[in-house]
Design a protein around this motif. Sequence first.
Motif, mmCIF file in Angstrom:
data_model
loop_
_atom_site.group_PDB
_atom_site.id
_atom_site.type_symbol
_atom_site.label_atom_id
_atom_site.label_comp_id
_atom_site.label_asym_id
_atom_site.label_seq_id
_atom_site.Cartn_x
_atom_site.Cartn_y
_atom_site.Cartn_z
ATOM 1 N N ARG A 150 0.847 -1.198 0.000
ATOM 2 C CA ARG A 150 0.000 0.000 0.000
ATOM 3 C C ARG A 150 0.890 1.259 0.000
ATOM 4 O O ARG A 150 0.671 2.189 -0.776
ATOM 5 C CB ARG A 150 -0.873 -0.025 1.255
ATOM 6 C CG ARG A 150 -2.045 0.900 1.249
ATOM 7 C CD ARG A 150 -2.833 0.700 2.524
ATOM 8 N NE ARG A 150 -3.480 -0.607 2.552
ATOM 9 C CZ ARG A 150 -4.699 -0.837 2.080
ATOM 10 N NH1 ARG A 150 -5.388 0.155 1.574
ATOM 11 N NH2 ARG A 150 -5.235 -2.031 2.128
ATOM 12 N N GLU A 151 1.938 1.219 0.858
ATOM 13 C CA GLU A 151 2.880 2.359 0.919
ATOM 14 C C GLU A 151 3.526 2.585 -0.443
ATOM 15 O O GLU A 151 3.643 3.707 -0.936
ATOM 16 C CB GLU A 151 3.998 2.070 1.930
ATOM 17 C CG GLU A 151 3.544 2.145 3.371
ATOM 18 C CD GLU A 151 4.640 1.661 4.330
ATOM 19 O OE1 GLU A 151 4.454 1.829 5.523
ATOM 20 O OE2 GLU A 151 5.665 1.104 3.872
ATOM 21 N N LEU A 152 3.926 1.433 -1.040
ATOM 22 C CA LEU A 152 4.633 1.522 -2.313
ATOM 23 C C LEU A 152 3.734 2.083 -3.422
ATOM 24 O O LEU A 152 4.140 2.948 -4.201
ATOM 25 C CB LEU A 152 5.129 0.125 -2.671
ATOM 26 C CG LEU A 152 6.288 0.096 -3.637
ATOM 27 C CD1 LEU A 152 7.315 -0.919 -3.190
ATOM 28 C CD2 LEU A 152 5.816 -0.268 -5.011
ATOM 29 N N VAL A 153 2.492 1.589 -3.466
ATOM 30 C CA VAL A 153 1.549 2.075 -4.482
ATOM 31 C C VAL A 153 1.322 3.580 -4.304
ATOM 32 O O VAL A 153 1.266 4.338 -5.275
ATOM 33 C CB VAL A 153 0.202 1.303 -4.401
ATOM 34 C CG1 VAL A 153 -0.848 1.944 -5.297
ATOM 35 C CG2 VAL A 153 0.400 -0.144 -4.797
ATOM 36 N N GLU A 154 1.221 3.998 -3.057
ATOM 37 C CA GLU A 154 1.006 5.410 -2.771
ATOM 38 C C GLU A 154 2.183 6.249 -3.313
ATOM 39 O O GLU A 154 1.989 7.309 -3.921
ATOM 40 C CB GLU A 154 0.842 5.603 -1.249
ATOM 41 C CG GLU A 154 0.503 7.024 -0.821
ATOM 42 C CD GLU A 154 -0.709 7.587 -1.549
ATOM 43 O OE1 GLU A 154 -1.718 6.886 -1.647
ATOM 44 O OE2 GLU A 154 -0.635 8.741 -2.052
ATOM 45 N N THR A 193 2.688 3.382 -14.765
ATOM 46 C CA THR A 193 1.709 4.409 -15.117
ATOM 47 C C THR A 193 0.309 3.875 -14.855
ATOM 48 O O THR A 193 -0.536 4.541 -14.245
ATOM 49 C CB THR A 193 1.840 4.779 -16.609
ATOM 50 O OG1 THR A 193 3.220 4.964 -16.884
ATOM 51 C CG2 THR A 193 1.074 6.019 -16.953
ATOM 52 N N GLU A 194 0.107 2.644 -15.313
ATOM 53 C CA GLU A 194 -1.197 2.033 -15.117
ATOM 54 C C GLU A 194 -1.478 1.822 -13.631
ATOM 55 O O GLU A 194 -2.605 2.001 -13.158
ATOM 56 C CB GLU A 194 -1.226 0.691 -15.850
ATOM 57 C CG GLU A 194 -2.608 0.249 -16.215
ATOM 58 C CD GLU A 194 -2.577 -1.048 -16.997
ATOM 59 O OE1 GLU A 194 -3.418 -1.895 -16.716
ATOM 60 O OE2 GLU A 194 -1.687 -1.201 -17.866
ATOM 61 N N ALA A 200 -5.855 4.500 -6.656
ATOM 62 C CA ALA A 200 -6.958 4.799 -5.742
ATOM 63 C C ALA A 200 -7.825 3.558 -5.555
ATOM 64 O O ALA A 200 -8.150 3.169 -4.430
ATOM 65 C CB ALA A 200 -7.786 5.947 -6.298
ATOM 66 N N GLU A 201 -8.141 2.921 -6.666
ATOM 67 C CA GLU A 201 -8.989 1.729 -6.617
ATOM 68 C C GLU A 201 -8.326 0.622 -5.791
ATOM 69 O O GLU A 201 -8.962 -0.025 -4.966
ATOM 70 C CB GLU A 201 -9.215 1.245 -8.062
ATOM 71 C CG GLU A 201 -9.897 -0.086 -8.172
ATOM 72 C CD GLU A 201 -9.419 -0.843 -9.413
ATOM 73 O OE1 GLU A 201 -9.448 -2.072 -9.363
ATOM 74 O OE2 GLU A 201 -9.012 -0.187 -10.408
#
Lengths: 205, 620
Positions: A150-154, A193-194, A200-201
């Motif tokens: 989650r941290e990484l995606v953020e 990029t994707e 968010a999703e």
Amino acid sequence: MTQVLLVDDHPMIAAALEMLLRESDYRLLGRARTVAEANRQISKLKPDLVLLDVNLPDGSGLDVLRKLSRSRSRPRVILLTAGMDEAQLLGAADLDPEGMVLKTSDPELLMQCMDTVVAGRSWVDSEIAERTRQAEAKAASAPPLTRRERELVELVRQGLRNRDIAAELGVTEGTVKVYLHAIFDKFHVENRTELALRAAELIDR
Amino acid sequence: MIARRSSPGFGRAANERTGQAHKADLCGRADGDFVLACAGSDHLASRLSTAFSPDFTLTCVGVRLALLGGTVLKTLKLPQGLFKYQSGRVIALGRVMLATMYLLALALGRSEPERVTAATYALLFLYVAAAVGIAAATWRNWWLDARLAIPMHGVDMAVFTAIVFSTNGSTSPFFLFFLLPLLSAAIRWGWKETALTATSLIALFLIAGVLVADRGSFELERFVIRSGHLIILSLLLIWFGIHQRLSRIFLTLADYDSGLDQEENPLHRALGFVVQACNAGGGALMMAPTGEEACEGFSTGPTGLRAFSLERPIAHDEAYSVFLYDLARDRAVTRLLEARFHFVPASRMLAVEEALGLGAREGLVTEVRTGTHQGWLVLWAIPDLSTDFIDLGRELGRVAGAILDRHALLEAIETGAAARARLSLARDVHDNIVQFLAGATFRVEAIKRAATAGAKVGPELDELKRLLVEEQGEIRGFLLALRRDRELELADAVAELRALAERLSQQWSVDCRISTEGEKASIPIRLQLDLQQMLREAVANAVRHGGANRVDVGLAVERDRLQLRFADNGSGFRETTGKDLAEPWSLKERVERAHGSIRLVSEPGSTNIIISLPLAGAAA
């Protein structure tokens, strides 16, 4: 008469469509071969309908659709594709084009799709609809993000590079890459990029 | 004096393994009492390289005598491996020579013992006898060598103290004797044992010094100098002991790097290498996926290579990672890093029946680990098996693991390359064949609708027929390329390109010609498919974007690269509406996938696309 713009780089498809629309209620305004050309032609020619290929030499047709969906008035769009992978199917479903047709289907279906879309309804090829449902079910059943993911995606969403993410999380750049690829695989995402677009999703799951 | 070998000699000691002998570099002297030789040389250096850092070798008089002895033995054409991996032998022989020399020196009256003459002579006689006995008994007996190592170490130190004490104390000519136990400890064990030995020797020497200090023969200056020597040398040897544990390399990568054959079974390859490295009569290597017990293996021996499988690992769970064993006497010896020997029954370490089944009655067992597997390497019928093989075995295990890992890595790379090639081919099929067929279907639908509306469809049908015939040729070429071997001659590839150029000339109404230069070469099939596609795209671009009516294609092989040049007489590579130079996207993408580079020189009247492609890397 409906004004149509074709966005496809394959000459055989272009020539065939030009012929197919010749004796119809549709008028082919022109043809774009790349994403950049498509964006320019759409603003310039203002077509009523865009037949949009997904795989273009300089990017994805979905990028064209994404840009169009942000504008106030946009032409109706039919995705015309020879095949999409799961990530593209999910991306396309999110953008919700008016029509989706497989190039490999019976050409009559394209005409049927065009007529339906021009009449104000949406039309999706049954095979594409089924594959999208499967892809969505698969994505929904994927395990939720771990705290680290989650941290990484953020951080990816914030546009940080791997090196900066590594410094931020106190791990090596190699570890960041491993994590990223695990997330790509988990959510059928092709690139960062994707991932940023779907961040968010994914975080809200 | 201690002389350090200059840096160009670094690593030469490691080459002793190959049997190359280097001449002794230097013999330095210090105050007439002892000589330290810096030798790069002979089989002894390889032994010493196990005790010191490979770029240092250090010898004392006793060991130097052993070195000379070794040289003599070599001159007499005795086996090269007499002292290779035989530190026990070197120490035993050094002890015999040193003790004999002192006895002779005393007998010749040069160093008459000051006190208790008869007792000193008796001690030396006994010591010489014991040294000879030990040397003879341990010469081919690794078990006894290991068993007697510590007791004899104590005896050496006691004899040193007694002999120095009885022969003029601090001025004793036998002061040098302290080097034997010190070197023995450094060679046999690690730095801790060397440090313990050094501390004991210094303490004994100082006690002896204090005890004789009130006697008239005591020379304070010499006593201080010698104490200093003892301390400095001890520190050096302790340092060497620490260093050699970190840098000991019996086998280097280069030894097994060459000739790695992808087709050869990696177990067979690793086993062959280690068997050869230690000249074993036979060996077996058995591996199981990590966490599993059943393993697959290969054994080699006089009867040749044999594949086998075992339900359980050949070594028991509690076994050490490396040990020597003797099944007939049910004994085994091992040691942990920098620790003393541990003696255990062989049956506790090894599955006796399985080992006997392999014919491995006495030998070496070492653990082998890779990224995904673990297992055991058993080597038997090793000539002159010694305790040094415990450390060598540890290295052999690592090398075997490294060979297996390396093979797995190459295999993964190969698999990855094949997968990428498949993906690339799938993309070609999709881009060309599927899209073409979809287009053709649309066209048929259009013709059908036109015919229904009463329009003339003859010319449209003719055009479709021409396109289908053309595509048929393309597909046939594509399938032929897939069926071929991995590579084809450049000349054949060029012939196919010429045929394609002819078709493209008709399709696009241009004059497309191909010329070649350079040496003969083979090119991967993948590259041939790429070349065809690049030609299609370059011609299409030249006509579409530049309105060209002539395209010249040049092909040249320069060393390991293929240079491809497209030159057309079009208006340049500019977009119709913009001013910027447009990128030939698909061409660029294709070139990058083939690990090549592309350069575009475009100006009104001509466009040159220069592409450079690697001949070797294109298979991926």
